[in-house]
Scaffold this active site. Structure first.
Site, PDB file in Angstrom:
ATOM      1  CG  HIS A  20     -10.152 -17.471   8.774  1.00  0.00           C
ATOM      2  ND1 HIS A  20      -9.983 -18.247   7.654  1.00  0.00           N
ATOM      3  CD2 HIS A  20      -9.889 -16.198   8.389  1.00  0.00           C
ATOM      4  CE1 HIS A  20      -9.626 -17.476   6.645  1.00  0.00           C
ATOM      5  NE2 HIS A  20      -9.570 -16.231   7.063  1.00  0.00           N
ATOM      6  CB  ILE A  39      -0.967   0.001   1.204  1.00  0.00           C
ATOM      7  CG1 ILE A  39      -1.872  -1.239   1.148  1.00  0.00           C
ATOM      8  CG2 ILE A  39      -1.826   1.269   1.211  1.00  0.00           C
ATOM      9  CD1 ILE A  39      -2.744  -1.438   2.381  1.00  0.00           C
ATOM     10  CB  THR A  73      -6.442  -3.539   9.330  1.00  0.00           C
ATOM     11  OG1 THR A  73      -7.318  -4.598   8.981  1.00  0.00           O
ATOM     12  CG2 THR A  73      -5.948  -3.814  10.745  1.00  0.00           C
ATOM     13  CG  ASP A  74     -11.680  -4.424   7.608  1.00  0.00           C
ATOM     14  OD1 ASP A  74     -10.592  -5.048   7.660  1.00  0.00           O
ATOM     15  OD2 ASP A  74     -12.571  -4.693   6.777  1.00  0.00           O
ATOM     16  CD  GLU A  75      -7.370  -8.628   9.022  1.00  0.00           C
ATOM     17  OE1 GLU A  75      -6.958  -9.422   9.882  1.00  0.00           O
ATOM     18  OE2 GLU A  75      -6.981  -8.630   7.843  1.00  0.00           O
ATOM     19  CE  LYS A 110      -2.111  -1.727  11.451  1.00  0.00           C
ATOM     20  NZ  LYS A 110      -1.014  -0.851  10.925  1.00  0.00           N
ATOM     21  N   PRO A 156      -6.650 -20.838  12.220  1.00  0.00           N
ATOM     22  CG  PRO A 156      -4.845 -21.366  13.602  1.00  0.00           C
ATOM     23  CD  PRO A 156      -5.211 -21.148  12.176  1.00  0.00           C
ATOM     24  CB  THR A 192       7.172  -3.892  13.411  1.00  0.00           C
ATOM     25  OG1 THR A 192       8.549  -4.173  13.160  1.00  0.00           O
ATOM     26  CG2 THR A 192       6.666  -2.919  12.352  1.00  0.00           C
ATOM     27  CE1 TYR A 194      -1.577  -6.431  10.314  1.00  0.00           C
ATOM     28  CE2 TYR A 194      -3.821  -7.234   9.969  1.00  0.00           C
ATOM     29  CZ  TYR A 194      -2.829  -6.295   9.730  1.00  0.00           C
ATOM     30  OH  TYR A 194      -3.095  -5.201   8.919  1.00  0.00           O
ATOM     31  CG  ASP A 219      10.057   0.027   3.893  1.00  0.00           C
ATOM     32  OD1 ASP A 219       8.867   0.073   3.568  1.00  0.00           O
ATOM     33  OD2 ASP A 219      10.640  -1.042   4.209  1.00  0.00           O
TER      34      ASP A 219
HETATM   35  N1  LIG Z   1      -2.961  -5.074   2.865  1.00  0.00           N
HETATM   36  C1  LIG Z   1      -4.180  -4.794   3.305  1.00  0.00           C
HETATM   37  O1  LIG Z   1      -5.164  -5.332   2.775  1.00  0.00           O
HETATM   38  C2  LIG Z   1      -4.384  -3.786   4.410  1.00  0.00           C
HETATM   39  C3  LIG Z   1      -5.679  -3.374   4.699  1.00  0.00           C
HETATM   40  C4  LIG Z   1      -5.874  -2.395   5.678  1.00  0.00           C
HETATM   41  C5  LIG Z   1      -4.785  -1.853   6.343  1.00  0.00           C
HETATM   42  N2  LIG Z   1      -3.527  -2.292   6.057  1.00  0.00           N
HETATM   43  C6  LIG Z   1      -2.403  -1.650   6.788  1.00  0.00           C
HETATM   44  O2  LIG Z   1      -1.715  -0.860   5.828  1.00  0.00           O
HETATM   45  C7  LIG Z   1      -0.320  -0.845   6.119  1.00  0.00           C
HETATM   46  C8  LIG Z   1       0.460  -1.315   4.905  1.00  0.00           C
HETATM   47  O3  LIG Z   1       0.045  -2.645   4.567  1.00  0.00           O
HETATM   48  P1  LIG Z   1       0.736  -3.421   3.350  1.00  0.00           P
HETATM   49  O4  LIG Z   1      -0.215  -4.452   2.903  1.00  0.00           O
HETATM   50  O5  LIG Z   1       1.258  -2.429   2.364  1.00  0.00           O
HETATM   51  O6  LIG Z   1       1.957  -4.111   4.107  1.00  0.00           O
HETATM   52  P2  LIG Z   1       3.281  -4.745   3.492  1.00  0.00           P
HETATM   53  O7  LIG Z   1       3.619  -5.895   4.370  1.00  0.00           O
HETATM   54  O8  LIG Z   1       3.151  -4.950   2.032  1.00  0.00           O
HETATM   55  O9  LIG Z   1       4.379  -3.582   3.696  1.00  0.00           O
HETATM   56  C9  LIG Z   1       4.866  -3.215   4.951  1.00  0.00           C
HETATM   57  C10 LIG Z   1       6.104  -2.343   4.743  1.00  0.00           C
HETATM   58  O10 LIG Z   1       6.579  -1.932   6.045  1.00  0.00           O
HETATM   59  C11 LIG Z   1       7.986  -2.126   6.087  1.00  0.00           C
HETATM   60  N3  LIG Z   1       8.365  -2.387   7.483  1.00  0.00           N
HETATM   61  C12 LIG Z   1       8.044  -3.488   8.237  1.00  0.00           C
HETATM   62  N4  LIG Z   1       8.585  -3.370   9.461  1.00  0.00           N
HETATM   63  C13 LIG Z   1       9.221  -2.171   9.491  1.00  0.00           C
HETATM   64  C14 LIG Z   1       9.961  -1.463  10.491  1.00  0.00           C
HETATM   65  N5  LIG Z   1      10.150  -1.996  11.701  1.00  0.00           N
HETATM   66  N6  LIG Z   1      10.456  -0.247  10.188  1.00  0.00           N
HETATM   67  C15 LIG Z   1      10.273   0.296   8.967  1.00  0.00           C
HETATM   68  N7  LIG Z   1       9.615  -0.330   7.972  1.00  0.00           N
HETATM   69  C16 LIG Z   1       9.094  -1.541   8.239  1.00  0.00           C
HETATM   70  C17 LIG Z   1       8.263  -3.321   5.184  1.00  0.00           C
HETATM   71  O11 LIG Z   1       9.602  -3.334   4.731  1.00  0.00           O
HETATM   72  C18 LIG Z   1       7.259  -3.074   4.049  1.00  0.00           C
HETATM   73  O12 LIG Z   1       7.808  -2.251   3.053  1.00  0.00           O
HETATM   74  C19 LIG Z   1      -0.136  -1.749   7.347  1.00  0.00           C
HETATM   75  O13 LIG Z   1      -0.065  -0.925   8.477  1.00  0.00           O
HETATM   76  C20 LIG Z   1      -1.382  -2.605   7.373  1.00  0.00           C
HETATM   77  O14 LIG Z   1      -1.702  -2.972   8.692  1.00  0.00           O
HETATM   78  C21 LIG Z   1      -3.310  -3.241   5.111  1.00  0.00           C
END
Ligand SMILES: NC(=O)c1ccc[n+]([C@@H]2O[C@H](COP(=O)([O-])OP(=O)(O)OC[C@H]3O[C@@H](n4cnc5c(N)ncnc54)[C@H](O)[C@@H]3O)[C@@H](O)[C@H]2O)c1
Length: 357
Positions: free
Chosen positions: A299, A12, A133-135, A170, A297, A99, A166, A32
């Protein structure tokens, strides 16, 4: 405006950076750590632009985060860095606590100290936008068990009831962000979004995993009976929403973001198989590769978002339907298989994760 975006090399975050650099005149600093999920190749379209900079930093490293803030002087922080895969959180929650909770706390403290150093004008315009997230809301009634299930949706007032390590991590980070606003006056915003899909998605998640396994003739694992409902949102619609929230949203507010696209997992897998049959035909039906495996588990059975607040207040609505977005996504994976190969290092082979209790 200059944005500091954490997790900008992820799925994202990279979509947000591409959106901002391509469609606005704003500047972006991407902070990152580059875990297995971070790939700078997802930013090749914009990485040569002079309005883009990259810092390889862990959000848990306070000294480095302080340095980046002092050096780049951002006007807003968009915090996306996280461990994001539920199945991995079941096998090993420690990185998620570190993290998602400790990292968010560290970033909040660094942001608070930086915010206090700003002059009155810059303070008035500063924003800390936490992406979640909505989770965190747990799950909703499922149509197989509740006749009027579609009437139940997550709103910004829904109580938190996270189910997995997870989502619990969050949820914790969301609470920290709101507390830093209430207690210290840090100008924060929170968004909670449904499941995203689209280009540059790491192949451990359902949609890219199914596309890539299907192309290689491998089994397409469906958890349980595949009845779990998710509200799918195209990642570029999410990126537009996030930009609107950080630039126009009201401080202290939460905005739910969703696609109005509720689908059962099995329906998603069937749709991908049928699009592949059309775009990349083979003799045997891709649907024959579907394999039902033991459910995850804990889910959650159904997620669905009421996105009326962001629509009314900020005028945002998704542009893609699931049907248009999934077709583009399958096409993208067909055209970018080299990216998929390169982002999967030797340690990940699309094996089943998170099956143990
Ligand atoms: N993917 C989804 O469907 C979704 C939906 C709603 C919310 N989100 C939230 O959106 C955000 C991005 O999700 P995503 O799917 O792009 O995740 P992703 O796993 O694709 O990317 C996460 C990024 O964070 C970086 N990262 C991880 N730990 C780190 C740290 N300690 N310091 C610096 N960088 C670090 C990773 O290198 C990676 O580039 C997250 O916070 C997630 O909870 C995701």
């Amino acid at each position: 405006m200059k944005f500091l975006i954490t997790g900008g090399a992820g799925f994202i975050g990279s979509a947000v950076i591409r959106h901002i650099v391509i469609n606005t005149q704003d500047e972006v600093v991407n902070l990152d750590k580059l875990t297995y999920a971070g790939n700078l190749e997802s930013l090749s379209e914009v990485s040569n632009c002079e309005r883009y900079a990259f810092e390889q930093v862990d959000i848990c490293d306070r000294a480095e985060v302080d340095r980046v803030l002092a050096q780049h002087q951002p006007d807003a922080i968009m915090h996306l860095a996280a461990e994001s895969h539920v199945d991995r959180s079941i096998d090993g929650p420690a990185d998620f606590i570190e993290t998602n909770i400790v990292g968010t706390y560290t970033l909040l403290e660094a942001a608070r100290s930086y915010f206090q150093s700003l002059d009155a004008d810059r303070k008035a315009n500063f924003r800390f936008h936490h992406i979640s997230t909505d989770e965190v809301y747990g799950d909703l009634p499922h149509p197989s068990k509740t006749p009027n299930a579609e009437e139940y949706l997550f709103t910004e007032q829904t109580s938190y009831a996270p189910s997995s390590p997870y989502s619990a991590s969050k949820a914790s980070s969301d609470h920290l962000v709101r507390a830093w606003q209430r207690t210290y006056g840090l100008p924060t915003l929170v968004t909670n979004c449904s499941n995203n899909y689209g280009p540059y998605h790491f192949p451990e998640k359902l949609i890219p995993l199914v596309i890539l396994n299907a192309l290689e003739g491998k089994p397409l694992p469906v958890y349980g009976k595949g009845e779990q409902v998710r509200d799918w949102l195209h990642v570029e619609d999410h990126a537009r929403a996030l930009y609107q929230v950080v630039t126009q949203g009201r401080i202290g507010e939460t905005y739910n973001i969703g696609g109005h696209n509720e689908k059962q997992n099995l329906e998603v897998v069937h749709t991908i198989c049928d699009i592949l049959q059309e775009l990349h035909p083979q003799e045997r039906s891709y649907r024959d590769l579907i394999t039902f495996v033991k459910d995850r588990p804990g889910h959650d059975m159904r997620y669905a978002i009421d996105a009326s607040k962001i629509q009314k207040e900020l005028g945002w609505a998704p542009e893609e339907t699931f049907e248009t977005g999934i077709r583009k996504t399958v096409q993208w994976y067909l055209e970018n298989q080299a990216w998929c190969q390169r982002v999967q290092d030797g340690s990940y082979k699309r094996e089943r994760l998170g099956a143990t209790v």
